[in-house]
Design a protein around this motif. Structure first.
Motif, short mmCIF file in Angstrom:
data_model
loop_
_atom_site.label_atom_id
_atom_site.label_comp_id
_atom_site.label_asym_id
_atom_site.label_seq_id
_atom_site.Cartn_x
_atom_site.Cartn_y
_atom_site.Cartn_z
N TYR A 103 0.84 -1.21 0.00
CA TYR A 103 0.00 0.00 0.00
C TYR A 103 0.87 1.26 0.00
O TYR A 103 0.60 2.21 -0.73
CB TYR A 103 -0.94 0.02 1.21
CG TYR A 103 -1.65 1.35 1.34
CD1 TYR A 103 -2.76 1.63 0.55
CD2 TYR A 103 -1.18 2.33 2.21
CE1 TYR A 103 -3.39 2.86 0.63
CE2 TYR A 103 -1.80 3.56 2.30
CZ TYR A 103 -2.91 3.82 1.51
OH TYR A 103 -3.53 5.05 1.57
N ALA A 107 0.70 4.25 -2.57
CA ALA A 107 0.36 5.59 -2.10
C ALA A 107 1.35 6.64 -2.58
O ALA A 107 1.00 7.81 -2.78
CB ALA A 107 0.29 5.60 -0.57
N GLY A 112 -2.02 7.02 -5.93
CA GLY A 112 -2.16 7.20 -4.49
C GLY A 112 -3.43 7.90 -4.06
O GLY A 112 -4.07 7.52 -3.07
N ARG A 193 -4.78 4.97 5.10
CA ARG A 193 -3.99 3.79 5.43
C ARG A 193 -4.52 3.11 6.68
O ARG A 193 -4.68 1.88 6.73
CB ARG A 193 -2.53 4.18 5.63
CG ARG A 193 -1.57 3.00 5.80
CD ARG A 193 -0.14 3.54 5.95
NE ARG A 193 0.86 2.50 5.88
CZ ARG A 193 1.23 1.73 6.90
NH1 ARG A 193 0.64 1.87 8.10
NH2 ARG A 193 2.18 0.82 6.74
#
Length: 239
Positions: A103, A107, A112, A193
């Motif tokens: 991730y 990002a 992102g 996140r």
């Protein structure tokens, strides 16, 4: 036909009153007249039955044409729903396997800013089922007019079992999708996140993924059943 029967009865009565004829002759003539009456009544009943049968089969023909259109529309709607489910399965499977390291890499890249909205775009399935023609024909007690037993069985199974079960599948899937939306609103203050790796969200996503897979399997199964009905109707049309 009733007038003919009355006339024949008068003829028989006249024969009995005719003193010039022998008993044997009278009996023979009466028997012949009775045979004529019975034959006439039988033919009349047969013709009426044939006419009624023809009308019934015409109604069946029109009904089958109507539900062929309905089921064809249903197949198109199920195909759209199935495509949406396939996308959800692909996206949620990806998210489920996504690590924090992966991730972070995404990002920092060009995707992102849009990653979460792209990968969690599950939509509630809104699908109408066209069953008005079926319900009208069934409620009038005419389903029995369908002579093709295989076709009749397929139609009854489709409308009375398959479609209701699919509505239940839709209901549970939509409820699961709504839980994601509700939880997103509840946790709106979280960073992307943190939200994406929230254990509760992960659990909801897992349930939704399972529901999407079950729904897709159900749609594929019922689509095949619908296609069988279309094929049988087309056989009837060629007869």
């Amino acid at each position: 036909m009733q007038e003919e029967e009355i006339e024949q009865s008068r003829t028989v009565s006249g024969i009995l009153r005719n003193a010039k004829r022998s008993i044997k002759g009278k009996i023979q003539t009466i028997v012949i007249e009775i045979i004529i009456i019975v034959f006439g009544v039988t033919i009349s009943i047969w013709l009426q039955g044939r006419s009624q049968y023809k009308n019934q089969q015409q109604e069946v023909k029109e009904f089958l044409a109507d539900i062929k259109t309905d089921i064809t529309d249903n197949i198109r709607m199920m195909a759209k729903a199935n495509a949406s489910l396939s996308q959800v399965i692909t996206d949620f499977s990806y998210i489920e396997k996504l690590s924090k390291k992966q991730y972070d890499s995404i990002a920092r890249g060009p995707r992102g800013d849009t990653f979460l909205s792209e990968m969690m775009s599950a939509h509630i399935i809104l699908r109408r089922s066209s069953d008005g023609n079926y319900e009208g024909f069934k409620s009038s007690g005419k389903i029995g007019y369908i002579e093709n037993k295989k076709l009749k069985k397929l139609i009854l199974s489709y409308y009375q079992q398959k479609i209701p079960s699919l509505l239940e599948v839709d209901k549970y899937y939509n409820a699961s999708v709504s839980r994601i939306t509700d939880y997103s609103i509840e946790e709106a203050d979280k960073q992307e996140r943190e939200f994406l790796f929230d254990p509760k969200l992960r659990a909801i996503l897992s349930v939704t993924l399972n529901m999407a897979q079950s729904s897709k399997a159900a749609y594929e199964l019922i689509t095949k059943e619908a296609q069988k009905i279309i094929a049988e109707i087309e056989k009837e049309e060629r007869r």
